[in-house]
Design an enzyme around this catalytic site. Structure first.
Site, PDB file in Angstrom:
ATOM      1  N   LYS A 122       5.678 -13.381  13.909  1.00 47.74           N
ATOM      2  CA  LYS A 122       6.172 -14.166  12.768  1.00 47.74           C
ATOM      3  C   LYS A 122       7.540 -13.689  12.256  1.00 47.74           C
ATOM      4  O   LYS A 122       8.389 -14.503  11.905  1.00 47.74           O
ATOM      5  CB  LYS A 122       5.166 -14.118  11.608  1.00 47.74           C
ATOM      6  N   ASP A 131       2.041 -20.540   4.987  1.00 47.99           N
ATOM      7  CA  ASP A 131       0.937 -19.708   4.478  1.00 47.99           C
ATOM      8  C   ASP A 131       0.807 -19.809   2.958  1.00 47.99           C
ATOM      9  O   ASP A 131      -0.305 -19.894   2.420  1.00 47.99           O
ATOM     10  CB  ASP A 131       1.130 -18.241   4.880  1.00 47.99           C
ATOM     11  N   ASN A 168      -1.597  -1.408  -3.825  1.00 47.14           N
ATOM     12  CA  ASN A 168      -1.709  -1.110  -2.391  1.00 47.14           C
ATOM     13  C   ASN A 168      -2.018   0.356  -2.153  1.00 47.14           C
ATOM     14  O   ASN A 168      -1.667   1.216  -2.952  1.00 47.14           O
ATOM     15  CB  ASN A 168      -0.387  -1.469  -1.685  1.00 47.14           C
ATOM     16  N   ARG A 200       4.954   0.648  -0.386  1.00 47.07           N
ATOM     17  CA  ARG A 200       5.038  -0.735   0.133  1.00 47.07           C
ATOM     18  C   ARG A 200       4.859  -1.742  -1.004  1.00 47.07           C
ATOM     19  O   ARG A 200       5.492  -2.788  -1.025  1.00 47.07           O
ATOM     20  CB  ARG A 200       3.957  -0.981   1.195  1.00 47.07           C
ATOM     21  N   TYR A 215     -11.244 -14.082   6.334  1.00 45.79           N
ATOM     22  CA  TYR A 215     -12.332 -15.051   6.529  1.00 45.79           C
ATOM     23  C   TYR A 215     -13.311 -14.645   7.631  1.00 45.79           C
ATOM     24  O   TYR A 215     -14.134 -15.456   8.043  1.00 45.79           O
ATOM     25  CB  TYR A 215     -11.778 -16.460   6.790  1.00 45.79           C
TER      26      TYR A 215
HETATM   27  P1  NAP Z   1      -0.807  -6.130   7.452  1.00 43.75           P
HETATM   28  O1  NAP Z   1       0.610  -6.566   7.346  1.00 43.75           O
HETATM   29  O2  NAP Z   1      -1.198  -5.180   8.524  1.00 43.75           O
HETATM   30  O3  NAP Z   1      -1.218  -5.490   6.015  1.00 43.75           O
HETATM   31  C1  NAP Z   1      -2.473  -4.924   5.830  1.00 43.75           C
HETATM   32  C2  NAP Z   1      -2.663  -4.534   4.363  1.00 43.75           C
HETATM   33  O4  NAP Z   1      -4.003  -4.050   4.203  1.00 43.75           O
HETATM   34  C3  NAP Z   1      -1.738  -3.418   3.890  1.00 43.75           C
HETATM   35  O5  NAP Z   1      -1.457  -3.619   2.524  1.00 43.75           O
HETATM   36  C4  NAP Z   1      -2.612  -2.175   4.097  1.00 43.75           C
HETATM   37  O6  NAP Z   1      -2.278  -1.093   3.246  1.00 43.75           O
HETATM   38  C5  NAP Z   1      -3.962  -2.710   3.699  1.00 43.75           C
HETATM   39  N1  NAP Z   1      -5.103  -1.979   4.291  1.00 43.75           N
HETATM   40  C6  NAP Z   1      -5.503  -2.011   5.585  1.00 43.75           C
HETATM   41  N2  NAP Z   1      -6.593  -1.238   5.754  1.00 43.75           N
HETATM   42  C7  NAP Z   1      -6.904  -0.735   4.532  1.00 43.75           C
HETATM   43  C8  NAP Z   1      -7.927   0.136   4.055  1.00 43.75           C
HETATM   44  N3  NAP Z   1      -8.861   0.630   4.875  1.00 43.75           N
HETATM   45  N4  NAP Z   1      -7.927   0.465   2.755  1.00 43.75           N
HETATM   46  C9  NAP Z   1      -6.992  -0.029   1.924  1.00 43.75           C
HETATM   47  N5  NAP Z   1      -5.986  -0.850   2.308  1.00 43.75           N
HETATM   48  C10 NAP Z   1      -5.946  -1.197   3.600  1.00 43.75           C
HETATM   49  O7  NAP Z   1      -1.787  -7.375   7.628  1.00 43.75           O
HETATM   50  P2  NAP Z   1      -1.540  -8.869   7.101  1.00 43.75           P
HETATM   51  O8  NAP Z   1      -0.767  -9.635   8.104  1.00 43.75           O
HETATM   52  O9  NAP Z   1      -1.023  -8.774   5.725  1.00 43.75           O
HETATM   53  O10 NAP Z   1      -3.015  -9.479   7.124  1.00 43.75           O
HETATM   54  C11 NAP Z   1      -4.023  -9.005   6.235  1.00 43.75           C
HETATM   55  C12 NAP Z   1      -5.282  -9.856   6.370  1.00 43.75           C
HETATM   56  O11 NAP Z   1      -5.016 -11.187   5.945  1.00 43.75           O
HETATM   57  C13 NAP Z   1      -5.819  -9.970   7.801  1.00 43.75           C
HETATM   58  O12 NAP Z   1      -7.217  -9.750   7.759  1.00 43.75           O
HETATM   59  C14 NAP Z   1      -5.543 -11.404   8.187  1.00 43.75           C
HETATM   60  O13 NAP Z   1      -6.515 -11.942   9.075  1.00 43.75           O
HETATM   61  C15 NAP Z   1      -5.615 -12.110   6.841  1.00 43.75           C
HETATM   62  N6  NAP Z   1      -4.841 -13.369   6.817  1.00 43.75           N
HETATM   63  C16 NAP Z   1      -5.503 -14.513   6.517  1.00 43.75           C
HETATM   64  C17 NAP Z   1      -4.800 -15.708   6.499  1.00 43.75           C
HETATM   65  C18 NAP Z   1      -5.540 -16.993   6.187  1.00 43.75           C
HETATM   66  O14 NAP Z   1      -5.026 -18.070   6.527  1.00 43.75           O
HETATM   67  N7  NAP Z   1      -6.680 -16.948   5.542  1.00 43.75           N
HETATM   68  C19 NAP Z   1      -3.412 -15.746   6.757  1.00 43.75           C
HETATM   69  C20 NAP Z   1      -2.772 -14.540   7.037  1.00 43.75           C
HETATM   70  C21 NAP Z   1      -3.483 -13.347   7.074  1.00 43.75           C
HETATM   71  P3  NAP Z   1      -1.128  -0.040   3.670  1.00 43.75           P
HETATM   72  O15 NAP Z   1       0.181  -0.695   3.354  1.00 43.75           O
HETATM   73  O16 NAP Z   1      -1.427   1.141   2.831  1.00 43.75           O
HETATM   74  O17 NAP Z   1      -1.298   0.223   5.149  1.00 43.75           O
END
Ligand code: NAP
Length: 274
Positions: free
Chosen positions: A66, A102, A151, A156, A219
């Site tokens: 992306k 999104d 966060n 971040r 989801y």
């Molecule tokens: P990302 O860029 O990798 O960001 C992940 C986030 O989660 C960061 O803020 C990270 O914190 C935090 N995190 C991960 N593991 C954690 C834990 N064990 N404890 C606390 N914080 C934790 O991922 P993303 O692209 O934002 O996607 C996140 C989620 O959104 C995914 O599950 C994805 O499937 C979902 N999503 C859904 C849709 C939809 O249409 N419904 C669209 C997009 C994404 P740090 O910064 O500290 O690492």
């Protein structure tokens, strides 16, 4: 002539987009296809340059492409520019264009499932990754007064808050408990509560006011640990599948010329595949 669209990512086989767009193509009797095309990172710039020659009208871009797509398009819409990521591409007079749907998907889903959400004064967003950028942009453009970004890695959250102006503040997960009593809308964008995910740092929801809405954009599972806790407390909840369904609407309309509806039948179809 058959109109072709794609979703590309690496890997891409997990994507629900072919089933989603395939449902609408069939529903509307459109002569079109929507294909999953796996493209690795080195191959992505070439794929974007050549998809038109390969017969595609456009498509969706997913993880990990992306941000690269945003850098590669010749024209980006306002949402993509603010978020710094593109999830929808198309050609306009030979120019490669990109948008980000999104934020639209998130707000359209809230409009459908929790119509009063726009009067929420204070929102707390858990997470500061790529998806959180789209959510914070959506909340700021919807005119909400205060967006508290919480966060695990505070730096971040601070970076994200600074990019979206003075409505936004940043905090660490340890401070979530203090922020919840004043929260009208809580949105989880982290992997916490995903199937097999680590839920140890999820904030306890007892401190949320009884009118609070709790939304999760994850989801898988449909009812995350956070949503389950919110339901048990009698709070209104919104799951993440609706965002996925709604974000697909503008792309489908652009490639295939019909604005499709997010219906219970579509939702049931995709739930059956989760
Ligand atoms: P990302 O860029 O990798 O960001 C992940 C986030 O989660 C960061 O803020 C990270 O914190 C935090 N995190 C991960 N593991 C954690 C834990 N064990 N404890 C606390 N914080 C934790 O991922 P993303 O692209 O934002 O996607 C996140 C989620 O959104 C995914 O599950 C994805 O499937 C979902 N999503 C859904 C849709 C939809 O249409 N419904 C669209 C997009 C994404 P740090 O910064 O500290 O690492």
């Amino acid at each position: 002539m058959t109109t072709r669209a794609f979703v590309t990512g690496w890997p891409v086989k997990h994507s629900k987009s072919p089933a989603l767009h395939g449902f609408w193509l069939e529903e509307h009797g459109i002569d079109g296809t929507y294909e999953a095309v796996a493209v690795d990172e080195p191959g992505f710039p070439g794929f974007l340059r050549e998809f038109g020659e390969r017969g595609f009208a456009g498509g969706n871009v997913t993880i990990p492409h992306k941000e690269a797509a945003f850098r590669l398009v010749e024209m980006a819409d306002g949402a993509a520019t603010a978020i710094g990521a593109v999830n929808t591409v198309w050609l306009e007079n030979g120019r490669l264009c990109g948008g980000n749907t999104d934020a639209y998907g998130f707000t359209a889903n809230l409009d459908e499932c929790a119509p009063g959400w726009r009067s929420a004064a204070t929102t707390t967003v858990l997470g500061a990754g790529g998806a959180a950028r789209a959510i914070v942009y959506a909340l700021c453009t919807a005119g909400l007064e205060k967006v508290q970004i919480v966060n695990r890695t505070v730096a971040r959250a601070e970076t994200l808050a600074s990019q979206f102006g003075e409505k936004c503040t940043a905090a660490g997960l340890g401070e979530a408990g203090q922020l919840l009593p004043g929260t009208d809308l809580l949105v989880n964008t982290t992997a916490m509560g995903m199937s097999g995910g680590d839920t140890a740092d999820l904030p306890r929801l007892e401190q949320l006011p009884s009118h609070a809405i709790v939304a999760d954009i994850v989801y898988t599972p449909l009812e995350t640990t956070l949503l389950n806790a919110a339901k048990n407390q009698g709070l209104q909840t919104v799951d993440g599948l609706g965002m996925l369904l709604h974000q697909a609407v503008p792309g489908f309309e652009r490639w295939f010329g019909i604005r499709p509806q997010v219906t219970p039948a579509l939702r049931n179809h995709i739930v059956g595949l989760l």
